[in-house]
Design an enzyme around this catalytic site. Structure first.
Site, short mmCIF file in Angstrom:
data_model
loop_
_atom_site.label_atom_id
_atom_site.label_comp_id
_atom_site.label_asym_id
_atom_site.label_seq_id
_atom_site.Cartn_x
_atom_site.Cartn_y
_atom_site.Cartn_z
N HIS A 476 0.82 -1.15 0.06
CA HIS A 476 0.11 0.01 0.11
C HIS A 476 0.72 1.21 -0.08
O HIS A 476 0.44 2.13 -1.00
CB HIS A 476 -1.11 -0.11 1.29
CG HIS A 476 -2.38 -0.01 0.74
ND1 HIS A 476 -3.24 -0.92 1.36
CD2 HIS A 476 -3.05 1.02 0.22
CE1 HIS A 476 -4.25 -0.61 0.81
NE2 HIS A 476 -4.35 0.53 0.23
N GLU A 713 3.50 -12.78 -17.69
CA GLU A 713 4.46 -12.41 -16.38
C GLU A 713 4.87 -13.77 -15.94
O GLU A 713 5.23 -13.87 -14.94
CB GLU A 713 3.44 -11.74 -15.49
CG GLU A 713 2.14 -12.10 -15.22
CD GLU A 713 1.38 -11.21 -14.12
OE1 GLU A 713 2.00 -10.37 -13.78
OE2 GLU A 713 -0.08 -11.49 -13.99
N ASN A 736 7.43 -7.18 -13.34
CA ASN A 736 7.58 -7.43 -12.52
C ASN A 736 7.67 -8.85 -11.77
O ASN A 736 8.57 -9.39 -11.27
CB ASN A 736 6.63 -6.78 -11.31
CG ASN A 736 6.34 -5.20 -11.51
OD1 ASN A 736 7.34 -4.50 -12.21
ND2 ASN A 736 5.40 -4.68 -11.28
N ASP A 737 6.45 -9.61 -11.97
CA ASP A 737 6.46 -11.00 -12.09
C ASP A 737 7.26 -11.72 -12.95
O ASP A 737 8.01 -12.76 -12.39
CB ASP A 737 4.97 -11.42 -12.16
CG ASP A 737 4.13 -11.12 -10.84
OD1 ASP A 737 4.80 -11.37 -9.82
OD2 ASP A 737 3.20 -10.53 -11.12
N ARG A 747 10.22 -10.76 -5.47
CA ARG A 747 10.37 -9.72 -5.82
C ARG A 747 9.99 -8.79 -4.50
O ARG A 747 10.16 -7.49 -4.52
CB ARG A 747 9.14 -9.10 -6.86
CG ARG A 747 7.83 -9.39 -6.24
CD ARG A 747 6.81 -9.44 -7.36
NE ARG A 747 6.08 -8.17 -7.37
CZ ARG A 747 5.10 -7.93 -8.21
NH1 ARG A 747 4.59 -8.61 -8.86
NH2 ARG A 747 4.43 -6.54 -8.19
N CYS A 784 3.53 -3.21 -18.75
CA CYS A 784 2.95 -2.75 -17.85
C CYS A 784 3.73 -2.88 -16.43
O CYS A 784 3.33 -2.38 -15.46
CB CYS A 784 1.32 -2.96 -17.47
SG CYS A 784 1.22 -4.74 -17.23
C1 PEP Z 1 3.78 -7.22 -13.05
O1 PEP Z 1 3.97 -8.34 -12.58
O2 PEP Z 1 4.67 -6.56 -13.91
C2 PEP Z 1 2.52 -6.50 -12.92
C3 PEP Z 1 2.26 -5.44 -13.85
O3 PEP Z 1 1.47 -6.95 -11.94
P1 PEP Z 1 1.82 -6.75 -10.53
O4 PEP Z 1 2.85 -5.78 -10.30
O5 PEP Z 1 0.52 -5.99 -10.05
O6 PEP Z 1 1.89 -7.95 -9.99
MG MG Z 2 1.92 -9.32 -11.89
#
Ligand code: PEP
Ligand code: MG
Length: 852
Positions: A476, A713, A736-737, A747, A784
């Site tokens: 958050h 991802e 990110n994932d 992560r 994204c």
């Molecule tokens: C990601 O995994 O890059 C993604 C955009 O989703 P989140 O960060 O919400 O898991």
């Molecule tokens: Mg993700």
């Protein structure tokens, strides 16, 4: 009426325990598990179950529901009663088990404690035999077992005659001669669950010494199975053993050897051969050396800040312990509680009017906490005993919150933060201060965690950055800080809490570090960099409305990531050409129930309208699980939540929840340019099932088709992108994932943060493959994940053929400006070189050299 009450029979009190599950009674010695058969865990009986509902055998308090939900511990009349469903069912990690109670709950005989999928568990577990054990046999004078068939909640399973003197546990021979063992790494793979805990407790009981297991700050009585289980020790955790008494040294040696051995193997025999004490792994805090005085965390929100440490400490208001007249104190408490209610109602209404349903829901949840009987009863009892209202209230909410935050379950820990938040609100009302926190100018706010109320009470014009010792890049605080454009570091080394208030520090939200001893030179470098950054920001913003077109005429879409409905209105202001990722899970968090179809449709429609008819709005369906649990979803605890029931796996398993969201998105699609995508797709079957559900609902609603795509991802999806591209309308790469799964690095782990680099060539090759798959079928690809907002990555992503970059709102103008400074031809060459590089550092060097 089930009989389960205390009744004196032989002059001693007797407790009749009803069968918790229907079935055939089996003597413990016939259970094919030495821990139970040899009564190491305590005495009782087993039942070969015919039913799938486990009920309370007597009126009791629930002491623990095991993480894997296969065992429940109750306390009644001083007895610890463990109900353990199946053998080796801990290995199922909760699959097939559905607990109906929580620790601390009062239950009546016959109340349902948990349900299990009998066929499923029977197929997967070694046995369904369900043991009902009294683990503290020192409280038992005699146990009278029954035999034959029993009906759950109706027939007596066994009677327990209680000892008249509960104090049979040997007192420590000498309280001041404590011996502490060297740290020992727990060898049992699955940690100290019921069976290994029983072996340890049985071993401890062979000695007269008082023996305690220490895990960090927590302590357990080594003789008590329940106490050990409540420590929630995982395999690989480090413990120390502390003993007092004449045979303490010998006892410690035995326990340490036992703890280090693989207690899972051989169900107890393993301890015969004492395994050597495993050395404590010395984990370097990072592979990248940091200078002295620099504390590391996770980069949660970009930017640099210099300021003075301001500790936002909770619960440290000075209050008098003794109260005036108890009746008067109780009245004061009640009026503070109702004033807090009114405040929260005001906040809730204001946020609802501002269409910020997500944050409104937080305060609605806080209102419910104000009515929590556990807290209210404890506070009232302390007031009756003569404590002041403020003292009693603080004791009540902090002790309850401490219990919650000691649990390993992330959901429960989240409730602890809420409870402290609402608790402080009442406390402030009681001690006469409801004013916002008086933050000095240029503050770096340092806290263990920051709640929505904390941030609402901060004067944001005086805050330069946020640092929390808890949280992660996706927590958050990170999302909040990014939305506000404040640099933030989460998961900071806890030593930050000991840095004196007022200390001048430098926060680097890009690297995730806090320098507590910056030199004058460094400060001036940073001030100069800040000036350059702010000038550049203004320049970028001035042309943010222009398209992002490379010098050789290639157009790249630059859109924004949002997590709250209210953010939709800010996208166009920074030149965002749409929303590439609406993280819909934030509409579901910090509340007690899921939003219904109408509420969701209204939220999505609000964003779609704010964006207008030409800007795309990609709504991602619910992505909970992993580090984003939802308390009301009854998701079983998992050993590896990031590899567990997360994203689309979870929604496919809960079709009603999924259907409601899909319908809401489809309904909102008539108000804008809406697209939908599914998170965590690994298999074609998942995609097809999700897409089929969308089609069914779309036809039922009679709305026009909308683009439906997938998040890429998981490496599995990237590797067969071509197959997905035959069916899905678009791809959005979640770097990110994708990075955490490609590199096998969590992560959210601050110690790994410097290494989890999305520019690693392995990740880039997966993106390359995704684009190739998409191209083969004329699909578009967006990115994204956070990589899309990394200016180093922009030339590579363009060169790899990515069509759309979706970054956090404050980063959009800079990403657009970066695109305009590049040529597609050069980017292609940069991407080619990057794919051949050895690691992320090399990739960054290539970019720095080619696109300074
Ligand atoms: C990601 O995994 O890059 C993604 C955009 O989703 P989140 O960060 O919400 O898991
Ligand atoms: Mg993700």
């Amino acid at each position: 009426m089930p009989e389960s009450t205390l009744a004196p029979i032989t002059g001693r009190a007797t407790l009749a325990l009803l069968a918790p599950v229907s079935g055939v009674i089996v003597p413990l010695e016939d259970v094919p598990d030495p821990v139970f058969a040899q009564r190491l865990a305590g005495d009782g009986l087993s039942i070969d179950p015919l039913g799938s509902e486990v009920v309370a055998p007597c009126d009791a308090v629930v002491r623990q529901v095991h993480r894997a939900s296969h065992a429940v511990t109750l306390e009644a009349s001083g007895l610890e009663i463990v109900i353990h469903v199946g053998l080796d069912t801990v290995l199922l990690q909760g699959a097939g088990f559905h607990p109906a109670v929580k620790a601390g709950q009062q239950v009546r005989a016959g109340d349902v404690l948990l349900r299990f999928d009998i066929d499923d568990v029977a197929r997967r577990a070694r046995s369904l035999l369900t043991e009902v054990i009294v683990s503290n046999m020192d409280r038992v004078a005699a146990l009278r077992p029954r035999s034959g068939m029993v009906v759950a909640g109706h027939d007596v399973l066994f009677e327990v005659e209680l000892t008249t003197d509960p104090g049979t546990i040997a007192a420590p021979a000498s309280a001041d001669s404590a011996i502490t063992s060297a740290p020992v790494v727990v060898g049992a793979r699955t940690g100290l669950h019921a069976r290994p805990a029983a072996v340890v407790a049985a071993a401890a009981r062979r000695f007269a010494a008082d023996l305690r297991l220490h895990k960090g700050e927590q302590e357990a009585n080594a003789r008590s199975v329940v106490s050990i289980m409540a420590l929630e020790v995982g395999g690989g955790d480090t413990l120390t053993v502390v003993g007092r008494g004449s045979d303490a040294a010998e006892a410690i040696q035995a326990l340490v050897a036992l703890l280090a051995s693989d207690l899972d193997a051989g169900a107890g025999e393993a301890h015969a051969e004492a395994a050597p004490v495993a050395p404590v792994a010395i984990v370097p805090s990072t592979t990248e050396p940091v200078a002295e005085g620099v504390l590391r965390g996770v980069a949660a929100s970009p930017g640099l800040a210099i300021g003075h440490v301001f500790h936002l400490r909770h619960d440290d208001t000075v209050v008098e312990q003794r109260g005036a007249d108890p009746a008067q104190e109780q009245r004061a408490l009640e009026s503070a509680l109702s004033a807090a209610h009114v405040q929260l109602e005001g906040l809730r209404q204001r946020l609802t009017e501002e269409a910020d349903a997500d944050h409104a829901a937080i305060f609605a949840a806080h209102q419910e906490l104000l009515e929590d009987p556990e807290v209210l009863d404890r506070a009232a009892a302390l007031v009756r005993a003569g404590d002041s209202a403020a003292w009693a209230w603080r004791q009540a909410y902090t002790s309850q919150a401490d219990r919650l935050s000691a649990l390993s379950n992330a959901v429960m820990r989240g409730r602890a933060t809420d409870l402290r938040d609402v608790g402080r609100r009442v406390l402030q009302l009681l001690v006469g201060g409801s004013a916002p926190v008086d933050v000095p100018a240029d503050s770096i706010v340092v806290a263990e965690d920051l709640t929505p109320s904390d941030t609402a009470a901060l004067d944001r014009t005086k805050v330069r950055a946020l640092c929390t010792t808890m949280g992660s890049a996706t927590s958050h605080v990170a999302i909040l800080a990014r939305g506000l454009g404040l640099p933030a570091v989460a998961g900071v080394d806890p030593r930050i809490l000991a840095v004196p208030a007022g200390t001048r520090v430098v926060v680097d939200g890009d690297r995730g570090t806090v320098n507590t001893t910056p030199s004058a030179d460094e400060e001036s470098r940073i001030v100069a960099r800040q000036a350059v950054d702010s000038e550049r920001r203004e320049r970028d913003l001035a042309v943010a409305m222009e398209p992002a077109t490379t010098t050789d005429g290639h157009r790249v879409e630059v859109v924004a990531n949002i997590g709250a409905v209210s953010e939709g209105a800010r996208v166009a202001d920074v030149g965002g050409e749409g929303v590439g990722l609406l993280r819909s899970e934030f509409l579901f968090m910090d509340r007690r129930t899921a939003p219904d179809e109408d509420e969701q449709a209204k939220s999505y429609r609000t964003v779609a309208r704010a964006l207008g008819p030409d800007r795309i709005l990609v709504i991602r369906t619910l992505d909970v699980g992993g580090d984003k649990p939802l308390p009301y979803l009854d998701v079983a605890a998992e050993l590896n939540p990031f590899l567990g029931e997360r994203g689309v796996r979870l929604t496919l398993a809960r079709p009603e929840l999924f259907r409601t969201q899909v319908r809401a998105i489809l309904r909102a699609s008539t108000s804008g340019k809406v697209a939908m995508m599914f998170p965590m797709i690994a298999k074609l079957a998942e995609w097809r099932a999700a897409k089929a559900l969308v089609e069914r609902e779309r036809e039922a609603l009679g709305v026009a088709p909308i683009p439906v795509g997938i998040m890429v991802e998981i490496p599995a999806a990237a590797l067969i992108a071509e197959q997905f591209a035959r069916e899905a309308d678009f791809f959005s790469v979640g770097t990110n994932d994708l990075t955490q799964y490609t590199m096998a690095m969590d992560r959210t782990n601050p110690r790994l943060a410097p290494q989890v680099d999305a520019l690693h060539p392995s990740v880039l090759r997966l993106i390359e493959r995704t684009v190739a798959g998409a191209r083969a079928h004329g699909r578009w690809v967006g990115v994204c994940g956070a990589l899309a907002g990394d200016l180093h990555a922009v030339p590579i992503l363009i060169g790899l053929g990515v069509d759309e970059l979706s970054a956090d709102i404050p980063l959009v103008p800079a990403v657009k400006a970066r695109v305009r400074s590049l040529s597609l031809a050069e980017c292609r060459e940069t991407a080619r070189l990057a794919l051949e590089a050895g690691d992320g550092t090399e990739v960054r060097a290539i970019v720095a050299q080619r696109h300074p």
